[in-house]
Design a protein around this motif. Structure first.
Motif, PDB file in Angstrom:
ATOM      1  N   GLY A  33      48.891  55.473  26.623  1.00 35.87           N
ATOM      2  CA  GLY A  33      48.625  56.450  27.054  1.00 35.87           C
ATOM      3  C   GLY A  33      47.956  55.803  28.206  1.00 35.87           C
ATOM      4  O   GLY A  33      47.261  55.954  29.270  1.00 35.87           O
ATOM      5  N   ALA A  34      48.844  54.738  28.724  1.00 32.55           N
ATOM      6  CA  ALA A  34      48.816  53.913  30.233  1.00 32.55           C
ATOM      7  C   ALA A  34      50.251  53.864  31.043  1.00 32.55           C
ATOM      8  O   ALA A  34      51.415  53.624  30.239  1.00 32.55           O
ATOM      9  N   PRO A  35      50.216  53.101  32.066  1.00 30.31           N
ATOM     10  CA  PRO A  35      51.755  53.105  33.004  1.00 30.31           C
ATOM     11  C   PRO A  35      51.841  51.516  32.137  1.00 30.31           C
ATOM     12  O   PRO A  35      51.189  50.593  31.867  1.00 30.31           O
ATOM     13  N   ALA A  57      44.107  41.882  30.764  1.00 31.04           N
ATOM     14  CA  ALA A  57      44.865  42.381  29.015  1.00 31.04           C
ATOM     15  C   ALA A  57      44.057  42.012  27.900  1.00 31.04           C
ATOM     16  O   ALA A  57      44.325  42.511  26.922  1.00 31.04           O
ATOM     17  N   ALA A  58      42.935  41.269  28.166  1.00 32.61           N
ATOM     18  CA  ALA A  58      41.599  40.406  26.941  1.00 32.61           C
ATOM     19  C   ALA A  58      40.974  41.352  26.811  1.00 32.61           C
ATOM     20  O   ALA A  58      39.927  41.668  26.103  1.00 32.61           O
ATOM     21  N   ASP A  59      40.633  42.345  28.299  1.00 29.63           N
ATOM     22  CA  ASP A  59      39.023  43.805  27.655  1.00 29.63           C
ATOM     23  C   ASP A  59      39.258  43.926  27.267  1.00 29.63           C
ATOM     24  O   ASP A  59      40.585  44.966  26.922  1.00 29.63           O
ATOM     25  N   PRO A  60      38.282  44.416  26.220  1.00 29.66           N
ATOM     26  CA  PRO A  60      38.891  44.779  24.674  1.00 29.66           C
ATOM     27  C   PRO A  60      38.631  46.797  25.225  1.00 29.66           C
ATOM     28  O   PRO A  60      39.165  47.656  24.410  1.00 29.66           O
ATOM     29  N   ARG A  61      38.025  46.691  26.572  1.00 29.06           N
ATOM     30  CA  ARG A  61      38.595  48.596  27.053  1.00 29.06           C
ATOM     31  C   ARG A  61      39.962  49.077  26.970  1.00 29.06           C
ATOM     32  O   ARG A  61      40.427  50.219  27.553  1.00 29.06           O
ATOM     33  N   TYR A 102      38.723  44.156  44.382  1.00 26.87           N
ATOM     34  CA  TYR A 102      40.378  44.137  43.530  1.00 26.87           C
ATOM     35  C   TYR A 102      40.072  44.647  42.158  1.00 26.87           C
ATOM     36  O   TYR A 102      41.332  45.620  41.559  1.00 26.87           O
ATOM     37  N   GLN A 103      39.766  43.901  41.373  1.00 29.69           N
ATOM     38  CA  GLN A 103      39.039  44.704  40.035  1.00 29.69           C
ATOM     39  C   GLN A 103      39.275  46.612  40.242  1.00 29.69           C
ATOM     40  O   GLN A 103      39.092  47.060  39.278  1.00 29.69           O
ATOM     41  N   SER A 104      38.406  46.717  41.191  1.00 28.56           N
ATOM     42  CA  SER A 104      38.036  48.396  41.320  1.00 28.56           C
ATOM     43  C   SER A 104      39.466  49.033  42.011  1.00 28.56           C
ATOM     44  O   SER A 104      40.454  50.251  41.350  1.00 28.56           O
ATOM     45  N   TYR A 105      40.030  48.606  42.170  1.00 30.96           N
ATOM     46  CA  TYR A 105      41.434  48.847  43.089  1.00 30.96           C
ATOM     47  C   TYR A 105      41.718  48.841  41.900  1.00 30.96           C
ATOM     48  O   TYR A 105      42.606  49.999  41.550  1.00 30.96           O
ATOM     49  N   LEU A 106      42.598  48.126  40.943  1.00 31.57           N
ATOM     50  CA  LEU A 106      42.876  48.272  40.125  1.00 31.57           C
ATOM     51  C   LEU A 106      42.814  49.317  38.423  1.00 31.57           C
ATOM     52  O   LEU A 106      43.416  49.631  37.520  1.00 31.57           O
ATOM     53  N   GLU A 107      41.346  49.074  38.215  1.00 30.71           N
ATOM     54  CA  GLU A 107      41.234  49.918  37.758  1.00 30.71           C
ATOM     55  C   GLU A 107      41.126  51.246  37.533  1.00 30.71           C
ATOM     56  O   GLU A 107      41.444  52.071  37.118  1.00 30.71           O
ATOM     57  N   ASP A 108      40.979  51.293  39.257  1.00 33.27           N
ATOM     58  CA  ASP A 108      41.151  53.038  39.617  1.00 33.27           C
ATOM     59  C   ASP A 108      43.038  53.248  39.625  1.00 33.27           C
ATOM     60  O   ASP A 108      43.173  54.405  38.465  1.00 33.27           O
ATOM     61  N   ALA A 109      43.645  52.193  39.739  1.00 32.79           N
ATOM     62  CA  ALA A 109      44.665  52.629  39.751  1.00 32.79           C
ATOM     63  C   ALA A 109      45.324  52.941  38.533  1.00 32.79           C
ATOM     64  O   ALA A 109      46.008  53.635  37.723  1.00 32.79           O
TER      65      ALA A 109
END
Length: 162
Positions: free
Chosen positions: A47-49, A74-78, A144-151
């Motif tokens: 379910g992800a890119p 990659a290590a984030d539990p989410r 940057y983290q927000s850009y990445l998570e939003d993308a």
């Protein structure tokens, strides 16, 4: 004898400090892309890119993005088991199978994708479908983290659309 030991200790300490940037570069490695379509299908099943960073060995910004954002992601539990992150070296001739199953190299694929400046973080679905606008450059570190998570979230939504 005492002076000699101090000299050697100083030289050795300086050598260690000089090598630290190289150690941090080596630590910021991600799996190299090899079979893009298979890797994109694997990500889509979760379910992800497929997240691809286009980089160069001599790019300090690329190392920062990999070390500070992509490796922790990659290590984030989410995102555990959801994200598939691969690296394509714009400056390497490493073999690669593109989204159509054709053999190519990392450098040729980057050129085909019109990658000129790095880092570029791209978001792909099966067949090479671009799911979101690429993140070009290092941008503002505070965001940057927000850009990445939003993308990633927008790409996951785009995967569900035909």
């Amino acid at each position: 004898m005492r002076q000699s030991w101090k000299t050697w200790r100083g030289l050795f300490g300086g050598l260690i400090l000089a090598c630290l940037p190289l150690a941090s570069l080596a630590a910021a490695e991600l799996p190299r892309a090899s079979q893009l379509d298979a890797e994109a299908r694997q990500a889509a099943r979760a379910g992800a890119p497929l997240i691809v960073i286009f980089s160069r060995a001599d790019c300090s910004f690329c190392q920062t993005i990999k070390r500070d954002y992509l490796q922790p992601l990659a290590a984030d539990p989410r995102y555990a088991g959801r994200v598939v992150i691969r690296e394509i070296g714009q400056d390497t001739e490493a073999p690669l199978t593109d989204f159509s199953g054709r053999p190519t190299t990392h450098a040729r694929f980057a050129a085909t994708e019109k990658i000129r400046l790095v880092p570029v973080v791209a978001f792909y679905g099966p067949g090479g479908r671009k799911l979101h606008e690429s993140i070009v450059g290092a941008r503002l570190p505070d965001f940057y983290q927000s850009y990445l998570e939003d993308a990633i979230e927008q790409s996951a939504k785009a995967l569900k659309k035909p």
